[in-house]
Enzyme design. Structure first.
Site, PDB file in Angstrom:
ATOM      1  CB  CYS A 258      -2.526  -1.459   4.421  1.00 37.60           C
ATOM      2  SG  CYS A 258      -4.080  -0.653   3.567  1.00 37.60           S
ATOM      3  CB  VAL A 259       2.228  -3.551   4.772  1.00 33.26           C
ATOM      4  CG1 VAL A 259       3.336  -3.255   3.891  1.00 33.26           C
ATOM      5  CG2 VAL A 259       3.023  -4.783   5.829  1.00 33.26           C
TER       6      VAL A 259
END
Length: 351
Positions: free
Chosen positions: A141-142
């Site tokens: 997700c980053v």
């Protein structure tokens, strides 16, 4: 001066879109055979506040995926389609021809391929044969925020060049159909499919769009089990801990305040907050940690409702919306995401 401009963002989705009720119906039918508590499934799906999602395949085809290999083959096929479309839209938006791209950063966490999908796009898109490829796997997700930051690092060294960041995430193809754990049931209701691409240019080129002022990576020690995959012969099994919102509350304010202070800024001077829509509890934790007004993350909440969490792709979708309605010249924005590590990535923008 160190000037890196985000010139455009493009997005693409598979054509199969289903509202949450239809998806819940399908999961109910599948998991009813296992005598699972269906009311729990329903509650978890409603709690993620997702209205509908794009899926890589028509709903009925998922039953026929018999192995990790078959799911991964679908990831390669569909990923190339949506990836190419996202890059073309971004290049069109930036007024850049495919052969003019100097470097292609590719982020994903939902499939594996060698040669990687970026390599497979070189011929399909007639990209330059001397293009520099940087495939990045595992940031999850980053990776949308981290990818922008690494592209900015690259342009610091090569200010005359054009970089494309491509994110392809087909989360539905990772779903473990026999896993009745709470994290997997949540994931089955939260994650969706799509691709996004950002075009960035260095200081020797002119472009409309915000400049990247600075970036900051933060790694939180001893939090590896907060989020990620357990990988087996069945493929990717989600690891998703309830401590993610807690880590956000504990760390994010100090990280953001310290980062902004280095540039003579405070939170009230940020006019656009571009946050990865990880889920309702994560967005609430971001709002609380940063003491934001209810409307500050409106685009992130809407992205979550309309398409779900697309892992690394989502923050780029939020950025695309913000680019379409830019603030006044001189305004600051902060793009942020958190992901496996556990870690966060902050990108300070100025229009």
């Amino acid at each position: 001066p160190r000037v890196m401009i985000i010139a455009a963002v493009g997005a693409a989705f598979p054509p199969h879109y289903y509202d949450q009720e239809r998806l819940l119906e399908a999961f109910r039918a599948h998991w009813a055979r296992r005598h699972h508590k269906l009311d729990r499934l329903e509650a978890l799906h409603r709690n993620v506040l997702v209205g509908g999602r794009h899926l890589a395949l028509p709903l009925e085809e998922y039953e026929r995926l018999g192995s990790f290999g078959e799911a991964n083959d679908a990831w390669i096929r569909v990923g190339l389609e949506v990836g190419e479309e996202a890059v073309r839209r971004a290049l069109d938006g930036a007024g850049v021809a495919p052969p003019d791209v100097s470097a292609l950063l590719f982020v994903t966490v939902t499939g594996v391929a060698t040669p990687s999908l970026d390599a497979r796009l070189v011929n399909r898109m007639e990209l330059a044969s001397n293009i520099k490829r940087v495939p990045l796997f595992g940031l999850g997700c980053v990776a949308g925020a981290a990818g922008l930051a690494r592209a900015a690092d690259y342009l610091t060294a090569f200010p005359g060049e054009v970089v494309v960041l491509l994110s392809i995430e087909l989360c539905s193809l990772t779903l473990q159909r026999e896993d009745l754990s709470i994290p997997n049931l949540i994931a089955s209701g939260l994650f969706g499919d799509g691709a996004a691409a950002a075009v960035m240019v260095g200081s020797e080129r002119s472009a409309a769009g915000p400049r990247v002022v600075a970036t900051r990576s933060v790694f939180y020690r001893d939090s590896e089990r907060a989020m990620g995959w357990d990988i087996s012969e069945r493929g990717f099994k989600v690891v998703l801990s309830a401590e993610v919102p807690e880590l956000t509350r504990r760390h994010l304010r100090g990280d953001v305040d310290g980062f902004l202070a280095e540039h003579g800024l405070v939170r009230s001077q940020i006019s656009r907050w571009i946050a990865h829509p990880g889920g309702p509890r994560v967005l609430q934790a971001v709002e609380e940690a940063l003491e934001l007004a209810p409307e500050a993350l409106e685009i992130s909440w809407r992205s979550l409702r309309e398409t779900g969490n697309l892992s690394s792709t989502s923050v780029l979708l939020v950025l695309r919306e913000v680019l379409g309605r830019p603030p006044a010249a001189g305004s600051y924005g902060l793009l942020l995401a958190m992901g496996p590590g556990f870690c966060s990535e902050l990108v300070l923008l100025q229009w």
